[in-house]
Write a protein that holds these residues in place. Structure first.
Motif, PDB file in Angstrom:
ATOM      1  N   PRO A  33      12.468  -3.464  12.688  1.00 18.73           N
ATOM      2  CA  PRO A  33      11.064  -3.695  12.746  1.00 18.73           C
ATOM      3  C   PRO A  33       9.654  -3.876  13.625  1.00 18.73           C
ATOM      4  O   PRO A  33       9.543  -3.427  14.378  1.00 18.73           O
ATOM      5  N   GLU A  34      11.025  -4.726  14.530  1.00 22.22           N
ATOM      6  CA  GLU A  34       9.910  -4.703  16.040  1.00 22.22           C
ATOM      7  C   GLU A  34      10.877  -3.677  16.574  1.00 22.22           C
ATOM      8  O   GLU A  34      10.244  -4.075  17.823  1.00 22.22           O
ATOM      9  N   GLY A  35      11.934  -2.753  16.840  1.00 18.83           N
ATOM     10  CA  GLY A  35      11.879  -2.033  17.393  1.00 18.83           C
ATOM     11  C   GLY A  35      10.765  -1.260  17.063  1.00 18.83           C
ATOM     12  O   GLY A  35      10.294  -0.526  17.882  1.00 18.83           O
ATOM     13  N   LEU A  36      10.121  -1.046  16.008  1.00 18.62           N
ATOM     14  CA  LEU A  36       9.376  -0.169  15.714  1.00 18.62           C
ATOM     15  C   LEU A  36       7.989  -0.552  17.017  1.00 18.62           C
ATOM     16  O   LEU A  36       7.345   0.047  16.917  1.00 18.62           O
ATOM     17  N   CYS A  37       7.917  -2.036  16.954  1.00 19.43           N
ATOM     18  CA  CYS A  37       6.832  -2.774  17.246  1.00 19.43           C
ATOM     19  C   CYS A  37       7.055  -1.652  18.693  1.00 19.43           C
ATOM     20  O   CYS A  37       5.594  -1.572  19.412  1.00 19.43           O
ATOM     21  N   TYR A  38       8.121  -1.782  19.015  1.00 17.57           N
ATOM     22  CA  TYR A  38       8.274  -1.069  20.617  1.00 17.57           C
ATOM     23  C   TYR A  38       7.865   0.093  21.148  1.00 17.57           C
ATOM     24  O   TYR A  38       7.333   0.473  21.690  1.00 17.57           O
ATOM     25  N   ILE A  39       8.278   0.991  20.012  1.00 19.81           N
ATOM     26  CA  ILE A  39       8.018   2.293  19.831  1.00 19.81           C
ATOM     27  C   ILE A  39       6.635   2.187  19.812  1.00 19.81           C
ATOM     28  O   ILE A  39       5.811   3.399  20.212  1.00 19.81           O
ATOM     29  N   PHE A  40       6.144   1.289  18.714  1.00 19.06           N
ATOM     30  CA  PHE A  40       4.481   1.898  18.609  1.00 19.06           C
ATOM     31  C   PHE A  40       3.681   2.153  19.656  1.00 19.06           C
ATOM     32  O   PHE A  40       2.767   2.271  20.212  1.00 19.06           O
ATOM     33  N   HIS A  41       4.182   0.870  20.160  1.00 17.61           N
ATOM     34  CA  HIS A  41       3.757   0.046  21.734  1.00 17.61           C
ATOM     35  C   HIS A  41       3.563   1.507  22.885  1.00 17.61           C
ATOM     36  O   HIS A  41       2.519   1.495  23.398  1.00 17.61           O
ATOM     37  N   HIS A  42       4.636   2.038  22.851  1.00 16.16           N
ATOM     38  CA  HIS A  42       4.979   3.559  24.528  1.00 16.16           C
ATOM     39  C   HIS A  42       4.039   4.319  23.534  1.00 16.16           C
ATOM     40  O   HIS A  42       3.309   4.797  24.240  1.00 16.16           O
ATOM     41  N   LEU A  43       3.940   4.656  22.150  1.00 11.86           N
ATOM     42  CA  LEU A  43       3.944   5.736  21.701  1.00 11.86           C
ATOM     43  C   LEU A  43       1.787   5.687  21.486  1.00 11.86           C
ATOM     44  O   LEU A  43       1.108   6.190  22.081  1.00 11.86           O
ATOM     45  N   ALA A  44       1.592   5.072  21.388  1.00 11.75           N
ATOM     46  CA  ALA A  44      -0.355   3.864  21.720  1.00 11.75           C
ATOM     47  C   ALA A  44      -0.857   4.721  23.409  1.00 11.75           C
ATOM     48  O   ALA A  44      -1.436   4.741  23.494  1.00 11.75           O
ATOM     49  N   ARG A  45       0.133   4.161  23.996  1.00 14.28           N
ATOM     50  CA  ARG A  45      -0.187   3.739  24.987  1.00 14.28           C
ATOM     51  C   ARG A  45       0.064   5.264  26.135  1.00 14.28           C
ATOM     52  O   ARG A  45      -0.893   6.016  26.887  1.00 14.28           O
ATOM     53  N   GLU A  46       0.500   5.630  25.755  1.00 16.45           N
ATOM     54  CA  GLU A  46       0.870   8.051  25.346  1.00 16.45           C
ATOM     55  C   GLU A  46      -0.557   8.226  25.041  1.00 16.45           C
ATOM     56  O   GLU A  46      -1.362   9.106  25.679  1.00 16.45           O
ATOM     57  N   LEU A  47      -0.783   7.660  23.591  1.00 23.40           N
ATOM     58  CA  LEU A  47      -1.987   8.533  23.533  1.00 23.40           C
ATOM     59  C   LEU A  47      -3.001   7.994  23.742  1.00 23.40           C
ATOM     60  O   LEU A  47      -3.925   8.882  24.018  1.00 23.40           O
ATOM     61  N   GLY A  48      -3.338   6.889  24.514  1.00 23.31           N
ATOM     62  CA  GLY A  48      -4.171   6.469  25.115  1.00 23.31           C
ATOM     63  C   GLY A  48      -4.532   7.413  26.033  1.00 23.31           C
ATOM     64  O   GLY A  48      -5.864   7.444  26.570  1.00 23.31           O
ATOM     65  N   GLU A  49      -3.201   7.730  26.547  1.00 27.39           N
ATOM     66  CA  GLU A  49      -4.157   8.965  27.975  1.00 27.39           C
ATOM     67  C   GLU A  49      -4.371  10.279  27.682  1.00 27.39           C
ATOM     68  O   GLU A  49      -5.083  10.515  28.521  1.00 27.39           O
ATOM     69  N   ILE A  50      -4.050  10.525  26.419  1.00 27.66           N
ATOM     70  CA  ILE A  50      -3.763  12.491  26.241  1.00 27.66           C
ATOM     71  C   ILE A  50      -5.256  12.126  25.288  1.00 27.66           C
ATOM     72  O   ILE A  50      -6.314  13.325  25.845  1.00 27.66           O
ATOM     73  N   LEU A  51      -5.905  11.184  24.860  1.00 30.90           N
ATOM     74  CA  LEU A  51      -6.782  10.996  24.758  1.00 30.90           C
ATOM     75  C   LEU A  51      -8.397  11.210  25.923  1.00 30.90           C
ATOM     76  O   LEU A  51      -9.393  11.368  25.101  1.00 30.90           O
TER      77      LEU A  51
END
Length: 1873
Positions: free
Chosen positions: A368-386
């Motif tokens: 689960p905390e590995g998923l938190c790590y992945i989500f953290h980076h995906l969300a940051r990427e998403l912020g740039e794309i938005l």
């Protein structure tokens, strides 16, 4: 050749017509359509084409041929080289049914236009023939009327036909469309007109409801067939996800279906490349979450409803709670700056991103905390794309123009996880040598995880795969160690995890012993000695810190630096502290109490104790936590806390509220107070009686030893003192569990009494309290109704009771109908139990079920007659009737019912007569002259005439003859009333009576009748008829014990405290899933009719176990009760019903599915009745119909239930079963057809070709049947309480909200056999009383594999509902509880709701189950979860956790070890001779301490303490008398033998798991045990776990008897050894005592033959252990494979050499000598015996040419040995007794040699001795088997023993049936057995 081809074609064509399974659109998957290889990626379309071809084969073979050819073309284009599995065979079969001459001709091109024209022509004809437009219109009309007409069967038929026709038309259009692509556009236009093209496209569009969906048809929102899309909250949720202008535009290449608008998930799919099916799943999932959350927030209104901000925030906070906590822990700023500033749209975006990521994460979900790590980076990427104008693919998910989250993000992590998992040698590798899920997850608990970069830095060592070294040893070239914790296989984990417990117990024992040695006086000497607790404490802390270092070995390179530093600092600190404290104490002892050193020592100890107390208060006591947090800013405080307690991501903030702390602390203070009081103060206790003997033995000098002594000189007889104190200390350590068991049972009993459990414990109580049930039901299980509140506030009791009864009756009647459907009650009982609807317009009183009122009218009549004779007053008569409330209700109801019926059917003068009669009766009552006016003795005549009238009115149809008969019957009633029964006073209403008399005289008084056609009136007539005709009491209704139990519990639960129910639309939604692998789905007829050795079938068994239910079943299917079984076999419907009936009484998937689907049924009923109250159109119509029977037809009720409830059966290998045509797949498909809301999830394997190589791809599939219309069980009445239970999630329990809701279980297999009863009672005690205490006050309830209710979002965001690492998580269920508790969850237990559960019913099944659980607990000891909970709980909660998890199994093992310690101690005293020497000097060995220890051990051993909770549970829920009878019955059924045997099972597997590993899942089957288990099979299962150990205990007892010194003689020996003998005999003979037909002579003969065949059959390659002793023996050695394991086995085996060393010095041949040479001579003799064994073991086959010589040598050697033995006895000191003594000496030595040789098998093999060892081992097993077999054979000679055993094992009904079967089975080959 032509003939062969023709035959092949016929065969394939037959296959095409043969139905297999149900496929899409509810159509059968037939022939080749069902055999399309999964490797054809587009196989679904090929299946559709072939299915259509099969459908139209008979109508137009040419069109069918064209479709088959097109399917072949599709297959050829997908796999031209036939590389996929099964593709070549498929193509060959398909080609054989295609007419080649119509398709290919040499040198002639194929004319596609003719085929297109033919298809188009057939399309028109097919469409006209099936009248497509009319068909669809008719279906729509039916859908609109089905709810009220009840014509659901016709609707289903229409729906099936429509789908089949449209599916065929769609295939035809798709084929036409594909074929037109092969010709020119101009030709295509000429062939197909635009008009026809539009028609085809329109028909294809009509199949839009075929778009796969789970619950909400998001791609068909205009559908009129699914009411769920019309719910405001659903529409609002869908609109909330829609695309908005703040988002970047989707690229033009990204397509969205025309049926819906683009939304947020489309953007995320475009950016990150999520799989399309995953996006569909999560879209529906998120809409569900939003809709259900909105329904709890508030109702929506308007045409365009909008989701509230609160609902969105609730979904957001639940989904990302773990991510937020992870960021706070690191610490790390989340991807958003401030949660409060986030917009609703942004929150939804993050929620969608998280669930899309989770949905595609596969096994990475366990991190689960590995998923938190992945989500953290995906969300940051998403912020740039938005921030961009147009959405672009994310860099982390892109490669070579392909965007795939799965391939670029998940797969690299999955690959390394899979590599580590594959490297564990199938569970045999040590846990320390491979990374499990926890290791991967905990890597993300530190900032070091950011070294992995983003996108993944695959060169990081974290991603290095393990590699193997030579010789099969595990190793890695790129080694990457474990994280934070290493699961080393050692018992030291018990100390490491629970060191505070052991320190406390040992220090208390030390302190009590010091006080006892000082005779209880507290002088300076005593205090000085008590100060030795200081060194003890620091030394034990030093050991703990040393274990910290050792246990972390293997994880230093990857663990956090702070964790490693902490371990090192603690080790240094306690090393220095232990040295310093020990030095100071020793100096203080030397210098005295007045010295400065002593004062320094006292000061240091006092300061340390004070500091420790302060730290403990701050970290453990809830009210001090605030102060601790306030002081945390000080570095010193942080340092101390860091040293004192680990600071991991999990396990923080686990303290409970102050009130909870006080409760469980008080509980444990009471237990510990009782324990230590018994330990020290009572005379029959443990410590005090040992003081005097110990002092005496220490002072003895010059004790004479009977053997050559090595270690006992000049050490104050240390071994003797050890043998005296060891069993006592062992009991001291385990009796904490004894005291816990007793006190928790008492406390649980009181808790249950407080919660009102057991108040309704019999059917009499159900009758007595029934009138209170409607009010309690309305208060607890029904939603609040405004009208009821008005009645309550106005005090209108009568109206309130009537209102409650009217609302209660639909639910009660549905409960009763379900009992009838389940065959627990018969039709007559159903009629008695049904409750009238209690409509206000019918009668003004409450109408109760007939089972309460039956015969009450006749009893009232008799009372009236008695009162008349006794001349009692009217008041006295009424008071006597009022004593029985239901008699009052019956009389009043009859009075009102007769009036209502007669006035309803009579008109004018007839009605006037009834009114005047009733007016006269009322006047008599008011004038108190009823006894003089009414002639009670004539009442039977009145009743008879009324019954005649009612009997005619009960007729279903009106006729002139019936009317005439009715007039005559009423005339007779008139005559009886006027002339016999009632003195009519006509003075008050003369005109009325004149009118009546005139009509009477003219013969028209009753001529005008209205035949009762109103359903309510007809029901009233039938009910009154029953009231006036049923003379027998219904006090025993229902008669079936299970029906009684269920109704009793349901009624009892209505008085228990539970959350109030909210409307179904506002309740918490829930899902149920049932894991299924390959268990029984439905019993087949073959399984039901299969006979065992006695000719007994499973069906016969069930008929005898459930005789009343079998009769009810036959009645339900309209068969005679005495119908033969064979009469049922000719009707397919009866066969199916029979299979279901049997399956519902076993532990089958069908039973589980039926039980779980009751949730949906209950929700539909509740939702439907709630809508009736809302006064809409349906409610208006519903009030005029049967609301409690038509609810299942309501689309709105069904949709509401679907929105709130989902049921999935996770059939892991269903795809494989379906592909292989297994019956389980067909049965699962049948279950889906019978249960429309049932979903089946499975893994589908698809063979594909990639780069020319075949690969296997795995897909997760969810399927359902398209029809509109496991050891678990559930009940409809309990499902009604589900929404109450779910409200518990909203109620805070102490400091936390619940994360798991535990519920009560009923074990339904208890009636099968005595063993099943033992298991059921034991399990019931745990799941009720035991878990009641665990949850409150102890707060340590976990999840134990029971049907608990999980907070789904809480758990899926924290790793799931279990853990999945190989071996260590073998008991995966309990880790859900561990994980939940460590994650600040709360687990509660609720007993107002129950579910059913099956348990094992045979001894072998039970042993396998207990072995699995015990082995799993052994693995738990090693786990980090146990360690962290043991470390981080406060002291009292840690004690609770210990005794209820691994502590239970450790105490169980300690119970057995106590016997060993005692017996080996006695053996030492006996063989060494020191026991006799001491006894001769002073009578001190017979002490009360040893007696107390052995008594405690014996009571624990036989399950006496385990029975305490069981007995108190019986008393609470069944009453004292019932509890006493049940307990005595269990004793007669030898439950003590069973519990003692189970003790050995748990000990063996628990100990083996910790020593060697090997814990594994053991399939028990859980079927009905009706077969006799062969002797050899039992021996294989229990040889190592019970028989060998039982023989060892028996040998020790014989040694003690032969050589021990006992002043008490035989009585003294018996008292000391009875518990040990009981254990040994139980372990040796219980498997045969509890074996069906275990003492029948013929079976014993067969068993012996089978045993000898198995024993002497040689093993070999492919031979299984069931076939050969040699193969079995090899299998038994597989758990010993590591060097550590071999050494431990060797050390444990050394105990067997003690016997020879001791016994040889007691032989007459040894004389008085104690020289060591005596022992060596015994070894020489043993060597000689070994040589003799080799000689006699020579294989004759190996010496074919020397057969005669070999026999001669053997004969001479045998004669020489016998002669030598006789001469030795005659002429030397050797005696016959010495011969038997040598057996006692050499037998254990031989076994010791075998055990060591087994441990070092590779070396023994190299030495060439393995065959000899194996031969010796075979001899031992043969001897052990014979020792067990001979007593069984002797007992089987006496027939009464077999009869007694059968009565002992099975209930009385089956025992009678068994004997009858043996008599009748004349043609059975085993009839004589």
């Amino acid at each position: 050749m032509a003939r062969a081809e023709s035959n092949w074609e016929r065969l394939v064509r037959a296959a095409l017509r043969g139905e297999r399974l149900v496929g899409a659109y509810g159509q059968p998957v037939t022939g080749i359509a069902g055999n399309v290889p999964s490797s054809l990626g587009n196989n679904v379309h090929i299946e559709e084409v072939l299915r259509a071809a099969d459908e139209i084969q008979d109508e137009d073979p040419t069109v069918a041929r064209i479709l088959c050819e097109h399917a072949y073309t599709l297959a050829q284009s997908l796999d031209p080289n036939s590389e996929g599995r099964g593709v070549l065979q498929f193509k060959t079969g398909l080609m054989s049914v295609i007419r080649q001459k119509l398709v290919k001709r040499e040198g002639v091109a194929i004319d596609r236009s003719q085929d297109i024209a033919k298809l188009q022509e057939f399309y028109k004809l097919y469409r006209e023939k099936n009248k497509v437009d009319e068909l669809i219109e008719d279906e729509m009309k039916l859908r609109e009327s089905a709810v009220f007409s009840g014509n659901l069967g016709e609707l289903e038929r229409k729906t099936r036909k429509r789908k089949k026709v449209l599916a065929t038309l769609k295939v035809l259009w798709s084929v036409i469309e594909d074929m037109t692509k092969e010709i020119s556009p101009e030709d295509a236009k000429n062939l197909i007109s635009e008009e026809m093209k539009k028609v085809m496209q329109k028909d294809a569009a009509r199949t839009e409801d075929f778009v796969p969906y789970n619950i909400i048809p998001l791609d068909s929102l205009t559908s009129t067939t699914n009411a769920i899309v019309n719910f405001p909250e659903v529409r609002a949720a869908i609109s909330t996800l829609q695309y908005h202008r703040d988002l970047p535009r989707l690229p033009g290449t990204f397509s969205v279906p025309d049926a819906r608008n683009s939304d947020i998930l489309d953007l995320l799919q475009c950016v990150f490349g999520f799989q399309e099916d995953n996006v569909k799943n999560q879209r529906e999932h998120i809409i569900h979450l939003l809709a259900n959350e909105q329904s709890r927030v508030g109702k929506l209104s308007g045409n365009e409803p909008k989701i509230d901000e609160g609902a969105v925030h609730a979904v957001f906070s639940k989904a990302l709670d773990n991510y937020i906590k992870w960021c706070n822990y690191l610490p790390l700023r989340p991807v958003w700056d401030n949660t409060d500033s986030l917009t609703k749209e942004k929150k939804l975006l993050y929620v969608c991103l998280y669930y899309l990521m989770w949905g595609e994460a596969a096994n990475v979900r366990f991190i689960p905390e590995g998923l938190c790590y992945i989500f953290h980076h995906l969300a940051r990427e998403l912020g740039e794309i938005l921030r961009k104008q147009t959405a672009e693919p994310a860099e982390s998910c892109s490669s070579g123009g392909v965007v795939s989250f799965l391939d670029k993000v998940i797969y690299p992590l999955y690959e390394i996880i899979a590599a580590e998992a594959a490297n564990n040698k199938n569970g045999r590798a040590p846990h320390s040598e491979w990374r499990n899920y926890d290791d991967f997850n905990e890597f993300f608990w530190s900032h070091k995880c950011f070294n992995l970069g983003w996108p993944w830095k695959l060169s990081d060592p974290f991603f290095s795969k393990p590699s193997r070294k030579d010789k099969g040893l595990l190793g890695r070239n790129h080694h990457y160690g474990k994280t934070s914790f290493v699961e080393h296989r050692t018992f030291l984990h018990l100390y490491h995890s629970f060191h505070r417990l052991w320190m406390f117990l040992i220090m208390m024992f030390q302190g009590l012993t010091i006080i006892a040695f000082n005779d209880g006086s507290f002088d300076r000497k005593t205090i000085l000695q008590l100060l030795s607790l200081g060194p003890t404490y620091v030394v034990m802390k030093f050991i703990e810190s040393l274990l910290d270092i050792l246990m972390m070995y293997g994880a230093y390179s990857t663990s956090r630096r702070s964790a490693i530093t902490r371990v090192a600092w603690r080790f240094c600190w306690f090393t220095v502290a232990s040295v310093a404290i020990c030095y100071l104490y020793i100096k203080a002892l030397q210098d005295g109490t007045e010295s400065a050193i002593f004062k320094i020592y006292v000061f240091v100890i006092s300061a340390y104790v004070g500091a420790k107390i302060i730290i403990s208060l701050l970290t453990s006591v809830p009210c001090c936590h605030g102060l601790a947090e306030a002081c945390y800013r000080w570095s010193a405080v942080r340092l101390v806390k860091w040293m004192h307690q680990e600071n991991n991501y999990v396990g923080r903030d686990m303290h409970e509220s102050a009130l909870d702390f006080i409760k469980y602390a008080t509980f444990w203070i009471a237990i510990l107070g009782a324990k230590f009081s018994f330990t020290y103060f009572l005379q029959e206790s443990i410590i005090k009686p040992l003081i005097k003997p110990t002092r005496t033995i220490i002072n003895f000098r010059g004790l004479q030893y009977a053997w050559h002594d090595f270690v006992s000189k000049n050490n104050h007889n240390a071994l003797t003192i050890l043998s005296l104190w060891a069993p006592v200390l062992s009991i001291y350590l385990l009796d904490i569990h004894v005291f816990y068991t007793v006190l928790s049972a008492i406390y649980g009993f009181l808790l249950g009494a407080r919660d009102r459990l057991g108040e309704i414990s019999n059917v009499e109580a159900v009758h007595r309290f029934f009138e209170k049930f409607p009010r309690e039901f309305m208060h607890r299980l029904h939603v609040a109704v405004p009208k009821r509140k008005q009645l309550l506030s106005s005090g209108q009791e009568t109206e309130l009771n009537k209102f409650d009864a009217s609302r209660f009756s639909p639910f009660w009647n549905e409960i009763v109908r379900n009992l009838r459907e389940e065959d627990y009650i018969n039709n007559f009982e159903l009629e008695l139990l049904l409750m009238p609807k209690n409509d206000v317009e019918v009668l003004p009183i409450v109408q109760w079920p007939l089972f309460l009122l039956a015969s009450k009218v006749f009893l009232a009549k008799e009372i009236a007659e008695d009162c008349k004779e006794a001349k009692d007053s009217q008041e006295e008569l009424w008071l006597r009737i009022l004593k029985d409330e239901y008699m009052q209700y019956a009389v009043v109801e009859c009075f009102h019912s007769i009036y209502h019926i007669l006035t309803s059917i009579l008109e004018k003068e007839g009605r006037l007569w009834v009114e005047r009669i009733y007016g006269g009766i009322r006047d008599s009552i008011s004038n108190r002259t009823i006894q003089s006016d009414l002639h009670f003795k004539k009442l039977p005549n009145v009743i008879a005439k009324l019954v005649a009238v009612l009997g005619i009115l009960r007729g279903t149809t009106e006729s002139s003859d019936l009317k005439k008969g009715l007039v005559n019957a009423i005339q007779d009633l008139y005559d009886v009333v006027h002339h016999e029964a009632f003195s009519v006073n006509m003075s008050g209403h003369i005109e009325d009576w004149d009118q009546i008399n005139l009509a009477r005289a003219e013969g028209r008084l009753f001529n005008k009748l209205k035949w009762p056609n109103d359903p309510k009136l007809k029901d009233l007539i039938k009910r009154l008829y029953s009231l006036l005709t049923i003379k027998e009491s219904a006090a025993t209704v229902p008669k079936n014990l299970e029906a009684r139990r269920r109704l009793q519990f349901f009624m009892n639960s209505l008085f228990m405290k539970m959350p109030l129910a909210r409307p179904v639309s506002e309740m918490v939604s829930f899902s149920v899933f049932t894991p299924y692998y390959s268990e029984i789905v439905l019993y087949s007829m073959a399984e039901l009719q299969k006979k065992n050795e006695d000719g007994i079938t499973t069906l016969f068994y069930l008929q005898k176990i459930y005789p009343d239910e079998w009769k009810n079943f036959l009645t339900r299917i309209n068969r005679d009760e005495n119908a033969a079984d064979s009469e049922l076999f000719g009707n397919p419907n009866d066969i199916l019903e029979l299979r279901l009936w049997a399956s519902y009484r076993g532990q089958t998937l069908a039973r589980t599915v039926r039980g779980m689907m009751y949730y949906r049924k209950a929700l539909m009923l509740q939702s439907y009745l709630e809508r009736i109250q809302s006064e809409d159109l349906e409610s208006t119509l519903g009030l005029t119909s049967s609301a409690d029977t038509h609810f299942e037809l309501s689309p709105e009720a069904r949709a509401q239930a679907d929105l709130k409830f989902t049921y999935v059966v996770t059939c892991q290998i269903y795809g494989k079963q379906k592909g292989e045509g297994k019956p389980e797949a067909a049965d699962i498909a049948l279950l889906m057809q019978r249960n429309e809301a049932l979903r089946v999830a499975y893994i589908d394997e698809v063979e594909n070709a990639k780069n020319g190589k075949p690969i296997t791809e795995y897909y997760s599939k969810l399927v359902k049947a398209d029809i509109h219309g496991k050891d678990k069980d559930n009940y409809f009445e309990e499902a009604l309480k589900m929404r109450n239970l779910l409200e518990e999630f909203s109620l805070k329990r102490g400091k936390h909200y619940p994360s798991i809701l535990g519920v009560r279980e009923h074990v339904f297999t208890g009636s099968v056999s005595s063993l099943a009863s033992f298991m059921s009672n034991q399990e019931t005690s745990f799941v009720t009383l035991g878990q009641r205490v665990l949850a409150n006050p102890l707060k340590v309830r976990m999840h134990y594999g029971h049907p608990d209710v999980f907070d789904r979002i809480f758990h899926i965001t924290r790793g799931g509902i279990s853990k999945a690492s190989r071996s260590i998580n073998i008991s995966e269920d309990i880790y859900a509880g561990f994980n939940s508790t460590l994650s600040q969850g709360c687990i509660t237990h609720h007993e107002y709701i129950q579910v059913g559960k099956g348990r094992d019913v045979g001894l072998n099944q039970i042993a396998l189950f207990e072995g699995k659980v015990a082995g799993g607990n052994g693995e738990q000891v090693l786990s980090r979860d146990i360690y962290r909970l043991g470390q981080l709980f406060d002291f009292f909660r840690m004690l609770s956790f210990y005794v209820t998890t691994v502590g239970f199994y450790f105490c169980t093992m300690l119970t057995v070890l106590t016997v060993y310690i005692f017996l080996y101690g006695k053996t030492y005293l006996a063989l060494s001779g020191v026991g006799e020497s001491i006894q001769n000097r002073a009578d001190i060995l017979s002490n009360t301490a040893l007696d107390a220890a052995l008594n405690t051990q014996f009571l624990f051993q036989i399950g006496a303490f385990t029975a305490v909770p069981m007995i108190l549970g019986f008393i609470l829920e069944s009453g004292v008398l019932t509890a006493f009878v049940q307990f005595i019955t269990m004793q007669f059924q030898l439950c003590s033998v069973f519990f003692t045997f189970s003790l050995g099972t748990r000990t063996h597997y628990f100990g083996r798991a910790i020593l060697h590993g090997g814990a594994k899942y053991r399939a028990t089957g859980r079927g009905f045990v009706v077969r006799h288990i062969k002797f050899a099979e039992n021996y294989r299962i229990y040889a190592r776990s019970h028989f060998v150990k039982g023989m060892e205990v028996a040998l020790l007892l014989v040694i003690f008897l032969a050589y021990g010194f006992n002043n008490g003689g035989a009585v003294g020996y018996i008292l000391l050894s009875i518990s040990s003998w009981f254990m040994a005999l139980s372990w040796l003979f219980a498997p045969y005592l509890f074996n069906p037909s275990g003492f029948e002579w013929q079976k014993i003969v067969e068993d012996f033959r089978d045993w000898t065949n198995w024993l002497f059959y040689r093993g070999g390659i492919g031979v299984k252990g069931e076939e050969s002793w040699e193969a079995w023996w090899e299998e038994e050695l597989q758990h010993i494979y590591s060097i550590r394991g071999r050494i431990l086995e060797t050390i444990l085996s050394l105990r067997f050499f003690v016997f020879q060393y001791g016994v040889v010095y007691h032989m007459n041949a040894s004389g008085e000598s104690t020289a060591l040479s005596v022992y060596w001579i015994s070894w020489a003799v043993l060597g000689g015996l070994f040589i003799l064994l080799l000689v006699f073991g020579l294989n004759p086959k190996a010496m074919v040419h020397f057969q005669l010589f070999l026999r001669l040598v053997k004969s001479i050697v045998l004669l020489m040995v016998l002669a030598g033995l006789v001469l030795a006895i005659l002429f030397t000191e050797l005696s016959i007794g010495d011969v038997f003594a040598s057996i006692l000496a050499f037998v254990p030595t031989g076994w010791g040699i075998i055990s060591i040789a087994m441990a070092w098998k590779p070396i023994v093999k190299k030495l060439g001795l393995w065959k000899t060892v194996r031969a010796l081992a075979r001899l031992y097993d043969a001897g052990t088997g014979m020792i067990i077999f001979i007593p069984i054979a002797i007992c089987s000679w006496f027939p009464f023993i077999s009869t007694f055993q059968t009565r002992l094992l099975f209930n009385q009904a089956f025992s009678r049936g068994l004997e009858i079967s043996l008599i009748l089975a004349g043609n059975n080959p085993n009839a004589g057995m």
